[in-house]
Design a protein around this motif. Structure first.
Motif, PDB file in Angstrom:
ATOM      1  N   LYS A  81       1.126  -1.464  -0.333  1.00 24.01           N
ATOM      2  CA  LYS A  81      -0.032   0.320  -0.038  1.00 24.01           C
ATOM      3  C   LYS A  81       1.018   1.362  -0.146  1.00 24.01           C
ATOM      4  O   LYS A  81       1.254   2.620  -1.242  1.00 24.01           O
ATOM      5  CB  LYS A  81      -0.671   0.022   1.070  1.00 24.01           C
ATOM      6  N   ALA A  82       1.776   1.391   1.027  1.00 26.17           N
ATOM      7  CA  ALA A  82       2.611   2.701   1.168  1.00 26.17           C
ATOM      8  C   ALA A  82       3.435   2.855   0.103  1.00 26.17           C
ATOM      9  O   ALA A  82       3.857   3.837  -0.740  1.00 26.17           O
ATOM     10  CB  ALA A  82       3.920   2.493   1.907  1.00 26.17           C
ATOM     11  N   ASN A  91       2.161   1.706  -3.486  1.00 28.07           N
ATOM     12  CA  ASN A  91       1.386   2.074  -4.458  1.00 28.07           C
ATOM     13  C   ASN A  91       1.982   1.110  -5.614  1.00 28.07           C
ATOM     14  O   ASN A  91       1.310   0.625  -6.535  1.00 28.07           O
ATOM     15  CB  ASN A  91       1.262   3.568  -4.916  1.00 28.07           C
ATOM     16  N   LEU A  92       2.102  -0.112  -4.567  1.00 29.26           N
ATOM     17  CA  LEU A  92       2.186  -1.277  -5.811  1.00 29.26           C
ATOM     18  C   LEU A  92       0.807  -1.934  -6.703  1.00 29.26           C
ATOM     19  O   LEU A  92      -0.211  -2.297  -5.605  1.00 29.26           O
ATOM     20  CB  LEU A  92       3.060  -2.150  -5.683  1.00 29.26           C
ATOM     21  N   ASN A  93       0.970  -2.582  -7.573  1.00 30.51           N
ATOM     22  CA  ASN A  93      -0.278  -2.859  -8.042  1.00 30.51           C
ATOM     23  C   ASN A  93       0.321  -4.092  -8.157  1.00 30.51           C
ATOM     24  O   ASN A  93       0.216  -5.469  -9.018  1.00 30.51           O
ATOM     25  CB  ASN A  93      -0.834  -3.134  -9.756  1.00 30.51           C
ATOM     26  N   ALA A  94      -0.249  -5.094  -6.732  1.00 26.25           N
ATOM     27  CA  ALA A  94       0.355  -6.430  -6.565  1.00 26.25           C
ATOM     28  C   ALA A  94      -0.362  -7.537  -6.960  1.00 26.25           C
ATOM     29  O   ALA A  94      -1.550  -7.158  -6.039  1.00 26.25           O
ATOM     30  CB  ALA A  94       1.138  -6.749  -5.274  1.00 26.25           C
ATOM     31  N   THR A 115      11.707   0.509   4.609  1.00 22.99           N
ATOM     32  CA  THR A 115      12.950   0.838   3.864  1.00 22.99           C
ATOM     33  C   THR A 115      13.225  -0.893   3.670  1.00 22.99           C
ATOM     34  O   THR A 115      12.740  -1.117   4.118  1.00 22.99           O
ATOM     35  CB  THR A 115      13.637   1.430   4.305  1.00 22.99           C
ATOM     36  N   GLU A 116      14.077  -0.507   2.647  1.00 21.10           N
ATOM     37  CA  GLU A 116      14.482  -1.566   1.742  1.00 21.10           C
ATOM     38  C   GLU A 116      15.870  -1.882   2.527  1.00 21.10           C
ATOM     39  O   GLU A 116      16.572  -0.713   2.036  1.00 21.10           O
ATOM     40  CB  GLU A 116      13.916  -2.510   0.264  1.00 21.10           C
TER      41      GLU A 116
END
Length: 171
Positions: free
Chosen positions: A43-44, A46-49, A96-97
Motif C-alpha cells: 500500500k505504501a 502503491n504497488l499493483n501487486a 524501507t528496504e
C-alpha cells in the motif's frame, strides 16, 4: 513402580504436545506479522501487486508485480530450468528496504523446484514470458523462515522483495 512409570510417560507426552503447539502458535504469529508488513509495504509503495492464491481466503504470503510480460511464451513446472538475473532486498521494520544480494552481470540457471517456495509459487503464477521481468514479494515463511542467512547478512523472518528478469526457460 508401575504407577510412577505411567505418570512419567504421561508427563513426557504432554510436554511434547505443548512444545508442538508453541511452534504452531509462533508460526501463526509470524505469519500474521509478515502478512501485515507486506500489505502495508504494498500500500505504501502503491504497488499493483497480485496475490498468489485466492484473495482473502488463502494464507499464501506471496505477491507478484509484472514489470514486463516478455515476448516468448513459457511454460513453468517444478522441473523447469530458468536462467535469470535478479536483485534481492528485504523489507525492514520501518518499511524501507535493504539489498542483500544481486546477480550483477552473472545470469545463473536454477531448477524452479529447487528454489525457495516464494519463487516456485510466484514465477508459476505470474506466467512471465521469456525476456520478461517480475517482482516477487514474499513473507518469510515462503523464503528462509526463522533461519537467518549469515552469508547475506539476512535476518531471520525476513520479508523478501525480488526483482527478477527471465532470460530463458527450459523444460
Amino acid at each position: 513402580m508401575n504407577r510412577w512409570f505411567i505418570a512419567i510417560a504421561c508427563l513426557i507426552v504432554f510436554a511434547g504436545c505443548t512444545k508442538s503447539n508453541d511452534i504452531a502458535t509462533n508460526v501463526q504469529k509470524q505469519a500474521a506479522i509478515d502478512d501485515q508488513k507486506l500489505a502495508d509495504f504494498i500500500k505504501a509503495n502503491n504497488l499493483n501487486a497480485v496475490h498468489v492464491g485466492a484473495p482473502k481466503t488463502d494464507t499464501i504470503g506471496v505477491y507478484y508485480v509484472i514489470e514486463d510480460p516478455g515476448t516468448d511464451a513459457a511454460l513453468y513446472t517444478t522441473s523447469t530450468s530458468v536462467t535469470v538475473s535478479f536483485t534481492a532486498k528485504y523489507i525492514n521494520d520501518n518499511g524501507t528496504e535493504t539489498q542483500f544480494t544481486s546477480t550483477n552481470d552473472f545470469n545463473p540457471s536454477y531448477v524452479l523446484g529447487a528454489t525457495i517456495k516464494g519463487w516456485q509459487l510466484g514465477i508459476q503464477a505470474a506466467k512471465i514470458n521469456k525476456g520478461g521481468r517480475v517482482r516477487l514479494l514474499m513473507s518469510s515463511r515462503y523464503a528462509y523462515g526463522p533461519y537467518p542467512q549469515s552469508q547475506y547478512n539476512l535476518p531471520a523472518n525476513s520479508i523478501l522483495d525480488f526483482d527478477i528478469k527471465i532470460f530463458d526457460v527450459t523444460n
